[in-house]
Design a protein around this motif. Structure first.
Motif, PDB file in Angstrom:
ATOM      1  N   TYR A  36       0.834  -1.191   0.000  1.00 18.22           N
ATOM      2  CA  TYR A  36       0.000   0.000   0.000  1.00 18.22           C
ATOM      3  C   TYR A  36       0.871   1.244   0.000  1.00 18.22           C
ATOM      4  CZ  TYR A  36      -4.228  -2.663   1.168  1.00 18.22           C
ATOM      5  OH  TYR A  36      -5.294  -3.524   1.145  1.00 18.22           O
ATOM      6  N   GLN A  38       0.598   5.268   1.172  1.00 21.66           N
ATOM      7  CA  GLN A  38      -0.235   6.173   1.952  1.00 21.66           C
ATOM      8  C   GLN A  38       0.364   7.566   1.943  1.00 21.66           C
ATOM      9  OE1 GLN A  38      -0.926   5.198   6.140  1.00 21.66           O
ATOM     10  NE2 GLN A  38      -2.950   6.144   6.043  1.00 21.66           N
ATOM     11  N   GLY A  41      -2.513  12.314   5.312  1.00 22.78           N
ATOM     12  CA  GLY A  41      -3.909  12.664   5.450  1.00 22.78           C
ATOM     13  C   GLY A  41      -4.868  11.816   4.649  1.00 22.78           C
ATOM     14  N   LYS A  42      -4.361  10.753   4.022  1.00 21.97           N
ATOM     15  CA  LYS A  42      -5.219   9.896   3.207  1.00 21.97           C
ATOM     16  C   LYS A  42      -5.176   8.450   3.697  1.00 21.97           C
ATOM     17  CE  LYS A  42      -4.689  12.660  -1.003  1.00 21.97           C
ATOM     18  NZ  LYS A  42      -4.346  12.634  -2.455  1.00 21.97           N
ATOM     19  N   GLY A  43      -6.113   7.658   3.229  1.00 19.48           N
ATOM     20  CA  GLY A  43      -6.094   6.252   3.539  1.00 19.48           C
ATOM     21  C   GLY A  43      -5.096   5.511   2.674  1.00 19.48           C
ATOM     22  N   PRO A  44      -4.703   4.299   3.075  1.00 21.70           N
ATOM     23  CA  PRO A  44      -3.791   3.492   2.264  1.00 21.70           C
ATOM     24  C   PRO A  44      -4.389   3.204   0.883  1.00 21.70           C
ATOM     25  CG  PRO A  44      -3.955   2.598   4.473  1.00 21.70           C
ATOM     26  CD  PRO A  44      -5.026   3.639   4.349  1.00 21.70           C
ATOM     27  N   PHE A  89       3.583   0.668   2.895  1.00 25.84           N
ATOM     28  CA  PHE A  89       3.381  -0.417   3.850  1.00 25.84           C
ATOM     29  C   PHE A  89       3.270  -1.740   3.112  1.00 25.84           C
ATOM     30  CE2 PHE A  89       2.549   1.893   7.717  1.00 25.84           C
ATOM     31  CZ  PHE A  89       1.968   3.084   7.324  1.00 25.84           C
TER      32      PHE A  89
ATOM     33  N   LEU B  91      -9.859   3.578  10.086  1.00 22.66           N
ATOM     34  CA  LEU B  91      -9.927   3.286   8.667  1.00 22.66           C
ATOM     35  C   LEU B  91     -10.898   2.140   8.401  1.00 22.66           C
ATOM     36  CD1 LEU B  91      -6.085   3.328   8.053  1.00 22.66           C
ATOM     37  CD2 LEU B  91      -7.677   4.945   7.025  1.00 22.66           C
ATOM     38  N   GLY B 106     -10.891   3.470   2.752  1.00 23.47           N
ATOM     39  CA  GLY B 106     -11.449   4.809   2.713  1.00 23.47           C
ATOM     40  C   GLY B 106     -10.430   5.811   3.231  1.00 23.47           C
ATOM     41  N   PRO B 107     -10.816   7.088   3.269  1.00 22.53           N
ATOM     42  CA  PRO B 107      -9.888   8.136   3.704  1.00 22.53           C
ATOM     43  C   PRO B 107      -9.679   8.178   5.211  1.00 22.53           C
ATOM     44  CG  PRO B 107     -12.012   9.077   3.183  1.00 22.53           C
ATOM     45  CD  PRO B 107     -12.094   7.634   2.793  1.00 22.53           C
ATOM     46  N   ARG B 110     -10.543  10.870  11.470  1.00 28.55           N
ATOM     47  CA  ARG B 110      -9.560  11.263  12.472  1.00 28.55           C
ATOM     48  C   ARG B 110     -10.295  11.628  13.739  1.00 28.55           C
ATOM     49  NH1 ARG B 110      -8.490  11.440   7.751  1.00 28.55           N
ATOM     50  NH2 ARG B 110      -6.409  11.050   6.901  1.00 28.55           N
TER      51      ARG B 110
END
Lengths: 117, 114
Positions: A36, A38, A41-44, A89, B91, B106-107, B110
Motif C-alpha cells: 500500500y 499512503q 492525510g489519506k487512507g492506504p 506499507f 480506517l 477509505g480516507p 480522524r
C-alpha cells in the motif's frame, strides 16, 4: 508475536531512479501479501498484491518480489517520480487458527519514500 | 466507480462521550474491515464483517468498542465512554469477497478525544 517489519524506515531517491522497498515477514502461514501507498492525510492506496504461490508480479511501473525461503518481500518502483513520495506499507494475510484466510491484514511500520526532483 | 467513503472525516469529542463512525463500502463488496492507525504506525485490525455478521472481532480493544453492519452494506463503529487513548485514525476497507482479495481503504476518520 509474529509480525511484518521493514528493513529501512526511510528511503530518499532522485527522480528517475528506481526504488526498492524491502519488507521482512515472520509468519510462515501468510499466503497473501499487499503493498500500500499512503500519502499524508489519506487512507492506504492499493498498489499491488501477490499470492504465496508466486514469486514475482508486475504492474504499471511496480514489481513485487516474494522470497518465501527467507520470508522477504520487496517493492520495486521504476523511474520514481515526485508523486511517488509517500509512506509504503507491506501487509500480510495469514491463515487463521481454523485454517482459513479471510483478509485480517497485519501491517508493518512503513517506509517513508522521498523523491527529489 | 465510487470508492469507500467514511464520515465524518474529523471528529473531536470530550473524554467520556459516545461517538459513531460510519463507513460506506464499495458497492457489491461483501467483506468489510475496520482498522485503527496511530501516528507513525501501520493500521491495526479491529473487526471483519462478511455480509451482516462480524466474522472476527478479535481486534476490538475492549467492550467500549462495537460495530454493526445491519444490512450488509454500511457499517458503523461505535465507541462508548471515549478515552484520550482512543485518539487515532479509524480506517475502513472493503473487498469483494474477503480472503486473498485486495482491500480498498477509505480516507479514514480522524478521532481526537480531549
Amino acid at each position: 508475536g509474529e509480525s511484518v517489519g521493514l528493513h529501512l524506515p526511510t528511503l530518499s531517491v532522485q527522480e528517475g531512479d528506481n526504488s526498492i522497498i524491502n519488507c521482512a515477514y515472520s509468519n510462515s502461514a501468510s499466503d497473501y501479501f499487499i503493498w500500500y501507498k499512503q500519502e499524508s492525510g489519506k487512507g492506504p492506496q492499493f498498489i499491488i498484491d501477490i499470492r504465496s504461490n508466486m514469486d514475482k508480479r508486475q504492474g504499471q511501473r511496480v514489481t513485487v518480489l516474494l522470497n518465501k525461503t527467507v520470508k522477504h518481500l520487496s517493492l520495486q518502483i521504476a523511474a520514481t517520480q515526485p508523486g511517488d513520495s509517500a509512506v509504503y506499507f507491506c501487509a500480510e494475510n495469514p491463515f487463521n487458527a481454523g485454517g482459513t484466510s479471510y483478509g485480517k491484514l497485519t501491517f508493518g511500520q512503513g517506509t517513508i519514500l522521498t523523491v527529489h526532483p | 466507480g465510487a470508492g469507500v467513503s467514511q464520515t465524518p472525516s474529523n471528529k473531536v469529542t470530550e473524554k467520556g462521550k459516545y461517538v459513531e463512525l460510519r463507513c460506506d463500502p464499495i458497492s457489491g463488496h461483501t467483506a468489510l474491515y475496520w482498522y485503527r492507525q496511530s501516528l507513525g504506525q501501520g493500521p491495526e485490525f479491529l473487526i471483519y464483517f462478511q455480509g451482516t455478521g462480524a466474522a472476527d472481532d478479535s481486534g476490538l480493544p475492549n467492550d467500549r468498542f462495537f460495530a454493526v453492519r445491519p444490512e450488509g452494506s454500511v457499517s458503523t463503529l461505535k465507541i462508548q465512554r471515549t478515552e484520550r487513548g482512543d485518539s487515532a485514525v479509524y480506517l475502513c476497507a472493503s473487498s469483494s469477497s474477503g480472503g486473498r482479495m485486495p482491500q480498498y481503504f477509505g480516507p479514514g476518520t480522524r478521532l481526537l478525544v480531549l
